[in-house]
Scaffold this motif. Structure first.
Motif: not given
Length: 302
Positions: A7, A9, A11-12, A14-15, A62, A272, A276
């Motif tokens: 990963l 991002s 928003n790491h 959260q992902y 993303t 996110p 996903v």
């Protein structure tokens, strides 16, 4: 087979949480890029790490735009992007700005502070001509919204092939003619060698007091050409959400220009949860040996 996903991002966390909840079979997260065969990443954040992804087979972006990745000559992997979720958000942005401008809402807000009652004449969107550069999922959704307001809509694409819901579609070679009758211009184009500075001093000189939106990618618009077009009244006002260099420099003339509205690349953000969901569907295709959705053509850039 065990698939290792890296990963990268903003928003790491959260992902990571969402992927843990998804419980995808045969998938494990790794913090070691060199052992990952799959990557889920924000293109600008991951671009400088791409050359170190030695085991990479598939990269899920993303974002819709992948130009930061395509600038790297590495091509030995499959690249997919996010589609189908940005169209509604882009439409909200374009028509929020458009209606606020044409209905003079900012002027009325100022009048309210002055306790002044002074109606201003306006033109309805109905009957206006919108020209949309890019006829993909984002452009098509903006076109569909425009049709609800009674606008006529021309799309501009590389092929010029007709597609719903556009009233007509022309190729890039007919861009000047299309711009000459446009009341509103919306660029949803990606950044590719073919689209760079497509909107320039020459092409914009064919406009007649049009409103311009750039919600695709910054390099499509030649910035000095826009300033010239505004000065010559070819462009009445420009609403810009994307720029050649981001963030926009403090000394950039766009900040203080009365005929330019600047927003910080917020017209459509990646959510996110939605990303996903798309990744999950593609991953299940992946492990079942089925073709992936939303594959990016590295030659065309989209």
């Amino acid at each position: 087979m065990l698939n290792r996903l890296y990963l990268c991002s903003e928003n790491h966390d959260q992902y990571a949480d969402l992927l843990s909840q998804a419980r995808l079979p045969g998938l494990t997260l790794t913090t070691r890029l060199e052992e990952a065969n799959l990557v889920l990443a924000d293109p600008p954040v991951f671009a400088n790490q791409l050359e170190h992804a030695h085991q990479l087979v598939w990269l899920q972006s993303t974002f819709a735009g992948c130009d930061a990745l395509l600038a790297n000559p590495k091509r030995d992997y499959q690249l997919t992007n996010v589609r189908g979720i940005f169209g509604p958000l882009m439409s909200e942005y374009v028509f929020g700005q458009l209606l606020s401008f044409t209905r003079h809402l900012h002027e009325y807000q100022a009048q309210q502070t002055e306790r002044r009652w002074s109606p201003i004449s306006y033109r309805s969107l109905q009957g206006m001509h919108m020209v949309i550069l890019g006829t993909g999922s984002i452009g098509a959704h903006v076109a569909m919204t425009a049709k609800h307001f009674g606008m006529t809509v021309t799309g501009v694409s590389r092929s010029g092939a007709p597609i719903t819901p556009f009233d007509d579609v022309v190729s890039n070679t007919d861009l000047h003619h299309a711009l000459s009758s446009a009341d509103v211009i919306v660029s949803t184009l990606p950044s590719t060698p073919q689209t760079k500075h497509l909107l320039n001093a020459d092409s914009l000189s064919h406009c007649h007091h049009a409103l311009l939106f750039n919600v695709g990618r910054g390099p499509v618009l030649e910035e000095q050409g826009l300033l010239s077009a505004i000065e010559k009244q070819n462009i009445r006002h420009a609403f810009l959400d994307v720029f050649a260099t981001e963030p926009l420099g403090n000394d950039h003339p766009f900040w203080s220009h009365p005929a330019i509205s600047v927003t910080p690349h917020i017209s459509a953000i990646s959510v996110p949860e939605q990303v996903v969901m798309l990744f999950k569907e593609n991953y299940l295709r992946w492990i079942n040996g089925e073709p992936l959705q939303y594959v990016v053509n590295v030659e065309s850039g989209y």
